[in-house]
Design an enzyme around this catalytic site. Structure first.
Site, PDB file in Angstrom:
ATOM      1  CG  HIS A  53      -1.812   1.131   1.406  1.00 38.71           C
ATOM      2  ND1 HIS A  53      -3.166   1.055   1.163  1.00 38.71           N
ATOM      3  CD2 HIS A  53      -1.595   2.406   1.818  1.00 38.71           C
ATOM      4  CE1 HIS A  53      -3.724   2.222   1.400  1.00 38.71           C
ATOM      5  NE2 HIS A  53      -2.792   3.058   1.811  1.00 38.71           N
ATOM      6  CD  GLU A  54       1.529   3.578   3.711  1.00 44.52           C
ATOM      7  OE1 GLU A  54       1.727   4.632   3.080  1.00 44.52           O
ATOM      8  OE2 GLU A  54       0.511   3.389   4.406  1.00 44.52           O
ATOM      9  CG  HIS A  87       0.459   6.281  -0.561  1.00 45.27           C
ATOM     10  ND1 HIS A  87      -0.656   6.799  -1.169  1.00 45.27           N
ATOM     11  CD2 HIS A  87       0.005   5.653   0.555  1.00 45.27           C
ATOM     12  CE1 HIS A  87      -1.735   6.499  -0.463  1.00 45.27           C
ATOM     13  NE2 HIS A  87      -1.358   5.796   0.586  1.00 45.27           N
ATOM     14  CG  HIS A 104       0.596   8.785  -7.166  1.00 45.68           C
ATOM     15  ND1 HIS A 104      -0.702   8.855  -6.699  1.00 45.68           N
ATOM     16  CD2 HIS A 104       0.642   9.627  -8.238  1.00 45.68           C
ATOM     17  CE1 HIS A 104      -1.401   9.672  -7.466  1.00 45.68           C
ATOM     18  NE2 HIS A 104      -0.603  10.167  -8.389  1.00 45.68           N
TER      19      HIS A 104
END
Length: 596
Positions: free
Chosen positions: A389-390, A393, A396
């Site tokens: 998940h991290e 980020h 991105h």
């Protein structure tokens, strides 16, 4: 006795590389002083920003350069503080950095009101005179859009100066929950003493011994009971600040103000809540299957995190998790995959929990640094998913920095949670396709279901709670601890209708730090909905859809969120992505039910 280690006991390879930002704290101090001196350079332009095209470009470029430096200074200080929230030296450093950021924001507060003195036609004339202003075209469009909600330079400066005060409740809550609260130690079925912490609480509720889970649950929430009035006062004042700041900017409600920033219509929020409410039967089915799997007469709140597999999940060491994640990202292209692998070797991640460390997980860093990920890795499947998940980020941010100038290098949370959840969904697909171990596969499927439950359903419940809490404040109703408990418990009873909802769960709202960022959590729900649609397209269409997704990541904030998602093939102005996600949840729920 199980205990949380001191930071000095953790090997350097499992700590993030903050020395890549500043080699020493003295270097940070020098950078701090240099930035502080530059603030006046920007303030000197006040009243002149729109004199001509050349001056406007100078002001915008100076503002961006200053904010780049401030963000790096502040990020370093925050991450040092998060390593050990009891370290007073780093707490002071972080406080100074926050003050510096507020001072810089105050100095820059004249820029947007002065831009708003222009008409769109006047800015077009400036573009003809100074072509480099083209970089700021979308930014200026956004500033002009916000004109009805931007006050005079004097008022904007005052609001910027007050930002430390209006945001103080979150800081108070953070110190209380991470530094001052001491959760009890409980004895596990083997007679071993286990220290409850913010980071391991949910993990302890996955232990197979039901009496132990109940003991952990009751001890944990009884500790929150001891501070309930303090937390209620903190949250009440946070909500008051949201409402008053919204009114100061000519909004009717705090929700309208929060969603207007990223230009997301409130109808998107309402559509989410309505669609999820219409599909609570699937969540009720999940709860009933948990009851059957546990072979109990009634599902209790300390049973909610138990897997449908009925046993404790397999261990997933950190290094194994890294390899699974890298392999899972192959559909996004070799360059994307290699960049993640290199980052994991370059100390992007602060891996393990240590005494005093900030709980939870996040991805940080700035335009001029590598990504940094805070974890509290627990050697389980859930932690592997959190890492994926991290990393979403972080990637991105990396792809945005590759293609966009600083002014567009950040991105709204509405789209940020898409990138993180795409990684999770790809990890699920990869593990189900490649892992032969049936127990592992069952737990992966269970993890997917729990992720949807806790992201799409749970975060929507949170969204309903904070919306209703703000409506009470806006109506002049008192937000007491009892009122907040009653509001939360009522929602919990509706969402988990088949289960026994006891009084202690009414305090669960107290442990949610995201409530101090108003109307933030709903974006987890919209994010997972969009992500599952994107992953379906990538897996079905291959490189063409993957390229569209990468372009979406590379655009940063150069377009508004709903327009950005359309690049990736998703229309979040409709209920369709939410319904698709809930349908997938229901299908996989029945798939796992047939296996267990």
């Amino acid at each position: 006795m199980s205990s949380v280690p001191d930071r000095s006991e953790i090997d350097a390879e499992y700590k993030w590389d903050l020395e890549s930002i500043y080699a020493t704290d003295e270097d940070w101090e020098a950078a701090y002083e240099e930035v502080a001196e530059r603030i006046e350079d920007l303030a000197a332009y006040e009243g002149q920003a729109t004199d001509d095209a050349e001056t406007l470009l100078e002001v915008l470029e100076l503002r961006d350069d200053l904010m780049r430096e401030v963000s790096t200074v502040a990020s370093y200080a925050r991450m040092r503080s998060d390593e050990d929230t009891t370290n007073q030296e780093y707490q002071a450093m972080s406080a100074r950095a926050q003050s510096l950021a507020a001072e810089a924001q105050s100095a820059a507060s004249f820029v947007e009101p002065e831009i708003q003195s222009l008409t769109r036609e006047e800015f077009e004339e400036m573009l003809e005179a100074e072509s480099d202003l083209e970089t700021y075209d979308h930014y200026v469009d956004d500033v002009l859009r916000m004109k009805p909600h931007t006050r005079s330079t004097e008022v904007e400066s005052l609001l910027a100066d007050l930002s430390e005060v209006t945001g103080a409740t979150g800081e108070v809550y953070n110190m209380l929950s991470n530094a001052d609260m001491e959760f009890p130690t409980v004895e596990d079925p083997d007679g071993e003493a286990v220290e409850i912490s913010q980071s391991n609480f949910v993990n302890l509720l996955k232990r197979p011994d039901r009496d132990f889970r109940q003991h952990v649950y009751e001890a944990y929430f009884d500790e929150w009971e001891s501070v309930r009035n303090t937390v209620a006062a903190s949250y009440k004042n946070s909500v008051k600040a949201d409402v008053k700041l919204a009114r100061a900017r000519n909004y009717d409600t705090a929700r309208e103000a929060a969603l207007d920033g990223p230009n997301v219509p409130v109808e998107v929020y309402d559509t989410l809540v309505e669609t999820v409410d219409d599909n609570l039967d699937k969540l009720h089915r999940h709860a009933e299957l948990k009851r059957e799997a546990l072979d109990v007469d009634e599902l209790r709140m300390w049973d909610l995190y138990m897997p449908l597999t009925g046993d404790e999940g397999p261990d997933v060491p950190y290094d194994d998790a890294r390899q699974h994640i890298v392999d899972a990202l192959a559909p996004l292209g070799e360059e994307y995959q290699s960049r993640v692998a290199d980052g994991l070797e370059s100390r992007w991640v602060d891996v393990y929990e240590n005494d005093g460390k900030q709980s939870g997980a996040y991805s940080g860093g700035t335009y001029d640094t590598q990504p940094f990920i805070l974890m509290n890795y627990q050697d389980d499947i859930s932690s592997m998913y959190t890492l994926a998940h991290e990393l979403g980020h972080s990637m991105h941010s990396e792809l945005t920095k590759d293609e966009q100038p600083f002014v567009y290098s950040s991105y709204e949370i509405f789209v940020a949670e898409v990138a993180s959840t795409v990684n999770e969904a790809l990890l699920t697909d990869h593990l189900l396709e490649t892992v032969d171990d049936e127990q592992f596969r069952r737990h992966v499927l269970n993890e997917f279901l729990e992720r949807v439950r806790s992201t799409l359903y749970r975060q929507t419940l949170f969204a309903e709670f904070e919306h209703e809490a703000h409506e009470l404040e806006e109506a002049g109703e008192p937000l007491t601890a009892d009122r907040l408990d009653d509001l939360y418990q009522g929602l919990k009873e509706r969402y988990y209708e088949p289960a026994d909802v006891d009084d202690r769960i009414a305090r669960e709202w107290m442990r949610i730090p995201h409530f101090y960022r108003a109307f933030y959590v709903y974006q987890y729900s919209t994010g997972i909905s969009a992500a599952l649609a994107i992953v379906d397209d990538v897996l079905e269409e291959g490189e063409e859809a993957a390229a569209d997704y990468r372009e979406f990541l590379q655009r940063g904030s150069r377009e508004y969120p709903l327009d950005l998602l359309r690049i990736a093939g998703v229309d979040m102005s409709t209920s369709d992505p939410i319904e698709r996600a809930l349908d997938t949840y229901g299908q996989r729920l029945e798939q796992l039910a047939s296996l267990v």
